[in-house]
Design a protein around this motif. Structure first.
Motif, mmCIF file in Angstrom:
data_model
loop_
_atom_site.group_PDB
_atom_site.id
_atom_site.type_symbol
_atom_site.label_atom_id
_atom_site.label_comp_id
_atom_site.label_asym_id
_atom_site.label_seq_id
_atom_site.Cartn_x
_atom_site.Cartn_y
_atom_site.Cartn_z
ATOM 1 N N ILE A 172 0.856 -1.193 0.000
ATOM 2 C CA ILE A 172 0.000 0.000 0.000
ATOM 3 C C ILE A 172 0.894 1.246 0.000
ATOM 4 N N VAL A 173 0.647 2.157 -0.935
ATOM 5 C CA VAL A 173 1.561 3.293 -1.137
ATOM 6 C C VAL A 173 0.848 4.642 -1.058
ATOM 7 N N ARG A 219 -4.164 2.385 -2.155
ATOM 8 C CA ARG A 219 -3.482 2.247 -3.451
ATOM 9 C C ARG A 219 -2.360 1.219 -3.305
ATOM 10 N N PHE A 220 -2.369 0.231 -4.185
ATOM 11 C CA PHE A 220 -1.367 -0.828 -4.157
ATOM 12 C C PHE A 220 -0.404 -0.649 -5.328
ATOM 13 N N SER A 274 0.580 0.739 -10.347
ATOM 14 C CA SER A 274 -0.271 0.856 -9.165
ATOM 15 C C SER A 274 -1.739 0.775 -9.561
ATOM 16 N N PHE A 275 -2.553 0.349 -8.617
ATOM 17 C CA PHE A 275 -4.005 0.328 -8.795
ATOM 18 C C PHE A 275 -4.646 0.689 -7.464
ATOM 19 N N GLN A 276 -5.804 1.305 -7.523
ATOM 20 C CA GLN A 276 -6.450 1.838 -6.322
ATOM 21 C C GLN A 276 -7.883 1.349 -6.221
ATOM 22 N N TYR A 277 -8.261 0.979 -4.985
ATOM 23 C CA TYR A 277 -9.641 0.613 -4.699
ATOM 24 C C TYR A 277 -10.416 1.858 -4.275
ATOM 25 N N GLN A 278 -11.686 1.884 -4.618
ATOM 26 C CA GLN A 278 -12.582 2.958 -4.201
ATOM 27 C C GLN A 278 -13.872 2.310 -3.711
ATOM 28 N N HIS A 279 -14.055 2.255 -2.392
ATOM 29 C CA HIS A 279 -15.247 1.643 -1.819
ATOM 30 C C HIS A 279 -15.849 2.577 -0.774
ATOM 31 N N GLN A 280 -17.162 2.659 -0.759
ATOM 32 C CA GLN A 280 -17.894 3.342 0.298
ATOM 33 C C GLN A 280 -18.753 2.307 1.009
ATOM 34 N N VAL A 281 -18.552 2.173 2.317
ATOM 35 C CA VAL A 281 -19.233 1.154 3.090
ATOM 36 C C VAL A 281 -20.055 1.844 4.170
ATOM 37 N N GLN A 282 -21.338 1.489 4.256
ATOM 38 C CA GLN A 282 -22.217 2.068 5.264
ATOM 39 C C GLN A 282 -22.344 1.130 6.465
#
Length: 282
Positions: A232-233, A262-263, A269-277
């Motif tokens: 993770i960077v 971001r990994f 590199s690739f990045q996750y984008q999550h919204q968790v309720q």
């Protein structure tokens, strides 16, 4: 038709000339270089693709595990600690949830027992029972108090379709739930992402370190963590680039956790984008 072979003169021998040998060596050298370059290139592609696949599968597993635990967190139990070298998201996963039938509430008298509707989930002594938690202060409170919103169970006995709870002392809950709901949990967990140091870029999961810490603990006080992902960077110097962001719940809104780690692997590199309720249904 008959072919006559010609005899070699005495003292002479058959073989290759120096020019022929050099030519053959050059040709073989070119072939070896070509084949070895092909093998090296193929090996490099395999190693790099294996590294990418490993990071992808590792990151997917870690994110899926984190998202599931966030979604199953007790309302009001999610909190975030951000320091220069790490971010830690702490929550209290739900072990069981149902409706209570009889519980001691303020301003009534304190009692040592309560009753709730049983479910298929398992509830045991030593777990924690919560009613109407609204903020982390309701969850991470003094465990020795006899009045509050969370208490430890001394014993649980099932009688038909109901649970008979026995608490470790005479207790009284602060408020009744509008839906007569209670939660049972075993203990908190924390997910920590590190920036710098020996764990740079690692995502570790901590559990079994206890509860009732009004100030969120640092990773060094949680014991040994389990490595969930690496590489993770995120730039911790930029608030907008931090891997985790928490919007606390209110009486009219759910808590919202934004995950954007971001990994990096093999220069990409690739990045996750999550919204968790975290559904606020106390």
């Amino acid at each position: 038709m008959r072919l006559n072979s010609r005899a070699l003169p005495p003292g002479s021998a058959s073989g290759f000339t120096l020019v022929e040998l050099v030519t053959v060596i050059l040709i073989l050298g070119v072939l070896v270089v070509g084949v070895s370059s092909f093998v090296i290139f193929g090996t490099r592609i395999f190693v790099e693709s294996s590294s990418v696949d490993r990071v992808l599968s590792q990151s997917r597993f870690a994110m899926e595990r984190l998202i599931r635990e966030i979604r199953s967190a007790v309302p009001g139990s999610v909190r975030l600690r951000t320091e220069a070298g790490y971010q830690c998201l702490e929550l209290l996963p739900i072990a069981a949830s149902s409706s209570y039938l009889d519980m001691p509430f303020k301003p009534g008298a304190k009692a040592e027992v309560g009753t709730g509707i049983a479910t298929t989930a398992s509830v045991a002594a030593g777990q924690l029972l919560l009613i109407y938690p609204l903020t982390p202060a309701d969850v991470y409170a003094d465990s020795a108090a006899s009045q509050g919103k969370m208490f430890s169970l001394k014993a649980v006995q099932r009688s038909g379709d109901s649970w008979d709870f026995t608490f470790t002392q005479q207790i009284r809950f602060d408020e009744a739930s509008p839906r007569q709901r209670f939660y049972v949990a075993s203990g908190p967990v924390s997910y920590c992402i590190f920036h710098g140091g020996s764990n740079d870029g690692d995502l570790l999961r901590y559990a079994g370190y206890g509860i009732n810490h009004p100030s969120q603990l640092a990773p060094t006080d949680m014991g040994a963590g389990v490595l969930m992902a690496q590489g993770i960077v995120n730039d911790f110097s930029q608030p907008a680039q931090l891997p985790i962001e928490l919007t606390p719940a209110t009486l009219v809104n759910n808590a919202l956790v934004q995950l954007r780690p971001r990994f990096a692997v093999n220069g990409e590199s690739f990045q996750y984008q999550h919204q968790v309720q975290v559904i606020n249904v106390p």
